[in-house]
Write an enzyme that holds these catalytic residues in place. Structure first.
Site, PDB file in Angstrom:
ATOM      1  N   HIS A 178     -13.840  -2.279  -6.321  1.00 46.14           N
ATOM      2  CA  HIS A 178     -12.944  -1.761  -5.289  1.00 46.14           C
ATOM      3  C   HIS A 178     -13.887  -1.142  -4.218  1.00 46.14           C
ATOM      4  O   HIS A 178     -14.852  -0.742  -4.390  1.00 46.14           O
ATOM      5  CB  HIS A 178     -12.230  -0.387  -5.768  1.00 46.14           C
ATOM      6  CG  HIS A 178     -11.122  -0.271  -4.983  1.00 46.14           C
ATOM      7  ND1 HIS A 178     -11.386   0.725  -3.807  1.00 46.14           N
ATOM      8  CD2 HIS A 178      -9.666  -0.534  -4.842  1.00 46.14           C
ATOM      9  CE1 HIS A 178     -10.249   0.902  -3.256  1.00 46.14           C
ATOM     10  NE2 HIS A 178      -9.170   0.051  -4.001  1.00 46.14           N
ATOM     11  N   GLY A 202      -1.883   1.443  -3.634  1.00 47.44           N
ATOM     12  CA  GLY A 202      -2.440   2.987  -3.937  1.00 47.44           C
ATOM     13  C   GLY A 202      -1.555   4.108  -3.828  1.00 47.44           C
ATOM     14  O   GLY A 202      -0.735   4.092  -4.721  1.00 47.44           O
ATOM     15  N   GLY A 203      -1.588   4.495  -2.484  1.00 47.13           N
ATOM     16  CA  GLY A 203      -0.805   5.594  -2.309  1.00 47.13           C
ATOM     17  C   GLY A 203       0.734   5.829  -2.684  1.00 47.13           C
ATOM     18  O   GLY A 203       1.323   6.661  -3.435  1.00 47.13           O
ATOM     19  N   ASN A 212      -2.545   1.413  -8.059  1.00 51.13           N
ATOM     20  CA  ASN A 212      -3.959   2.008  -8.441  1.00 51.13           C
ATOM     21  C   ASN A 212      -3.585   3.508  -8.177  1.00 51.13           C
ATOM     22  O   ASN A 212      -3.835   3.854  -6.917  1.00 51.13           O
ATOM     23  CB  ASN A 212      -4.840   1.242  -7.337  1.00 51.13           C
ATOM     24  CG  ASN A 212      -6.313   1.924  -7.625  1.00 51.13           C
ATOM     25  OD1 ASN A 212      -6.477   2.758  -8.639  1.00 51.13           O
ATOM     26  ND2 ASN A 212      -7.374   1.600  -6.684  1.00 51.13           N
ATOM     27  N   TRP A 213      -3.777   4.218  -9.101  1.00 50.07           N
ATOM     28  CA  TRP A 213      -3.538   5.623  -8.856  1.00 50.07           C
ATOM     29  C   TRP A 213      -4.803   6.454  -8.264  1.00 50.07           C
ATOM     30  O   TRP A 213      -4.665   7.410  -8.036  1.00 50.07           O
ATOM     31  CB  TRP A 213      -3.188   6.240 -10.325  1.00 50.07           C
ATOM     32  CG  TRP A 213      -1.780   5.940 -10.994  1.00 50.07           C
ATOM     33  CD1 TRP A 213      -0.840   5.043 -10.584  1.00 50.07           C
ATOM     34  CD2 TRP A 213      -1.160   6.666 -12.010  1.00 50.07           C
ATOM     35  NE1 TRP A 213       0.133   4.886 -11.157  1.00 50.07           N
ATOM     36  CE2 TRP A 213       0.042   5.959 -12.181  1.00 50.07           C
ATOM     37  CE3 TRP A 213      -1.885   7.523 -12.957  1.00 50.07           C
ATOM     38  CZ2 TRP A 213       0.876   6.184 -13.264  1.00 50.07           C
ATOM     39  CZ3 TRP A 213      -0.749   7.823 -14.036  1.00 50.07           C
ATOM     40  CH2 TRP A 213       0.386   7.174 -14.160  1.00 50.07           C
ATOM     41  N   LYS A 214      -5.825   5.677  -8.431  1.00 49.93           N
ATOM     42  CA  LYS A 214      -7.327   6.292  -7.856  1.00 49.93           C
ATOM     43  C   LYS A 214      -7.468   7.451  -8.718  1.00 49.93           C
ATOM     44  O   LYS A 214      -7.080   7.608  -9.950  1.00 49.93           O
ATOM     45  CB  LYS A 214      -7.123   6.339  -6.629  1.00 49.93           C
ATOM     46  CG  LYS A 214      -6.932   5.031  -5.756  1.00 49.93           C
ATOM     47  CD  LYS A 214      -7.048   4.826  -4.563  1.00 49.93           C
ATOM     48  CE  LYS A 214      -6.907   3.588  -3.718  1.00 49.93           C
ATOM     49  NZ  LYS A 214      -7.145   3.699  -2.288  1.00 49.93           N
ATOM     50  N   GLU A 250     -13.997   1.513  -2.681  1.00 53.27           N
ATOM     51  CA  GLU A 250     -14.195   2.880  -2.660  1.00 53.27           C
ATOM     52  C   GLU A 250     -15.513   2.897  -3.733  1.00 53.27           C
ATOM     53  O   GLU A 250     -16.293   4.010  -3.508  1.00 53.27           O
ATOM     54  CB  GLU A 250     -13.092   3.854  -3.301  1.00 53.27           C
ATOM     55  CG  GLU A 250     -12.194   3.897  -2.106  1.00 53.27           C
ATOM     56  CD  GLU A 250     -10.563   4.173  -2.697  1.00 53.27           C
ATOM     57  OE1 GLU A 250      -9.825   4.098  -1.802  1.00 53.27           O
ATOM     58  OE2 GLU A 250     -10.368   4.123  -3.840  1.00 53.27           O
ATOM     59  N   GLY A 260      -5.418   3.153   2.954  1.00 51.34           N
ATOM     60  CA  GLY A 260      -5.178   4.563   3.086  1.00 51.34           C
ATOM     61  C   GLY A 260      -5.150   4.976   4.448  1.00 51.34           C
ATOM     62  O   GLY A 260      -5.102   6.208   4.842  1.00 51.34           O
ATOM     63  N   SER A 299      -2.349  -0.149   2.451  1.00 51.87           N
ATOM     64  CA  SER A 299      -1.128   0.315   3.211  1.00 51.87           C
ATOM     65  C   SER A 299      -0.088  -0.420   2.752  1.00 51.87           C
ATOM     66  O   SER A 299       1.007  -0.486   3.619  1.00 51.87           O
ATOM     67  CB  SER A 299      -1.544   0.777   4.576  1.00 51.87           C
ATOM     68  OG  SER A 299      -2.574   1.454   4.660  1.00 51.87           O
ATOM     69  N   GLU A 350      -8.595  -6.568   0.110  1.00 52.55           N
ATOM     70  CA  GLU A 350      -8.154  -5.149   0.609  1.00 52.55           C
ATOM     71  C   GLU A 350      -9.073  -4.995   1.647  1.00 52.55           C
ATOM     72  O   GLU A 350     -10.203  -4.381   1.577  1.00 52.55           O
ATOM     73  CB  GLU A 350      -8.401  -3.985  -0.369  1.00 52.55           C
ATOM     74  CG  GLU A 350      -7.480  -4.303  -1.644  1.00 52.55           C
ATOM     75  CD  GLU A 350      -7.308  -2.868  -2.528  1.00 52.55           C
ATOM     76  OE1 GLU A 350      -8.544  -2.320  -2.872  1.00 52.55           O
ATOM     77  OE2 GLU A 350      -6.503  -2.624  -2.726  1.00 52.55           O
TER      78      GLU A 350
END
Ligand SMILES: O=C[C@H](O)COP(=O)(O)O
Length: 246
Positions: free
Chosen positions: A95, A229-230, A9-11, A97, A170, A208, A164
């Site tokens: 999600h 994610g990251g 997920n590049w967000k 966010e 994150g 994470s 999640e």
């Protein structure tokens, strides 16, 4: 035994040049990967990614879809049909966010899921508890309530949920293997009566996930993949995570 599914997920990250480099590196590095891999890119770059991924086994994914299934006067929206037109396979919905910053609740998510299914795409329902809910011992109840949105839906051949824990997103604070094992077993048990025994249920873990913890997480019972994610923004890291799943 279905293959593990790893979605990056590049967000809200990306630029044309960097996207091209990352996708080229993933195509080269994942050509022999046994896991099923997808990348969820920002809507602005779906067309670029669709062309860049053409002919590869990496699935194009989206990070959201409009709750409105049919075209119309919905300025700024992107419909599930438009995503399908671009070659999208999976659509992340709910999600944390989006729940946090855009107040997405079960009512809106239900409409989004229905629109995605109607367009022939696969929804990935993101759920998870906050730190306060975890510390209050409410995490199992919270996630069970988030599954309600899946009731009485024609899900097709599979149902994908991404667990999640919000407090692990994150933060570098990945959930413990015991926490992952408990929650994933719980979700599988609660999903079965909701979706029925003819539907393949896949529960991904997100929060994470890194190249140094992916193997242990993916080896945990009832973990069918990961939502990353990251680490998905770095080709080497993401490749190692996908290989750990393969
Ligand atoms: O969608 C991905 C999750 O939010 C996890 O993000 P993260 O791997 O940066 O913790």
């Amino acid at each position: 035994m279905s293959r593990k599914l790893i979605i990056g997920n590049w967000k809200m990250h990306g630029r044309l040049a960097r996207n091209a480099e990352l996708i080229d590196a993933l195509r080269a590095g994942l050509a022999a990967c046994e896991a099923e891999v997808g990348v969820a890119v920002p809507t602005a770059y779906l067309s670029q990614a669709s062309h860049a991924l053409a002919g590869s086994t990496i699935a194009l994914s989206a990070q959201d879809a409009s709750r409105f299934a049919d075209d119309g006067a919905y300025t700024g929206e992107t419909s599930a049909n438009m995503l399908a037109d671009l070659g999208v396979s999976y659509v992340l919905l709910g999600h944390s966010e989006r729940r946090q910053y855009f107040q997405e609740d079960n009512a809106v998510l239900r409409e989004k899921i229905e629109a995605v299914l109607k367009a022939g795409l696969k929804p990935v329902l993101c759920i998870g508890e906050t730190l306060a809910e975890r510390e209050a011992g409410e995490h199992l109840l919270v996630t069970e309530g988030q599954l309600e949105v899946l009731k009485a839906l024609e899900l097709g051949d599979e149902c994908i949920v991404a667990y999640e824990p919000v407090w692990a997103i994150g933060t570098g604070k990945v959930a413990s293997i015991e926490q992952v094992a408990q929650m994933h077993a719980h979700l599988k048990q609660k999903l079965l009566p909701i979706v029925g025994c003819s539907v393949n249920i896949r529960v991904l873990y997100g929060g994470s996930v890194k190249s140094d913890n992916a193997s242990a997480i993916l080896a945990t019972p009832n973990v069918d993949g990961a939502l990353v994610g990251g680490a998905s923004l770095d080709a080497e890291s993401f490749k190692k995570i996908c290989q750990a799943a393969g």
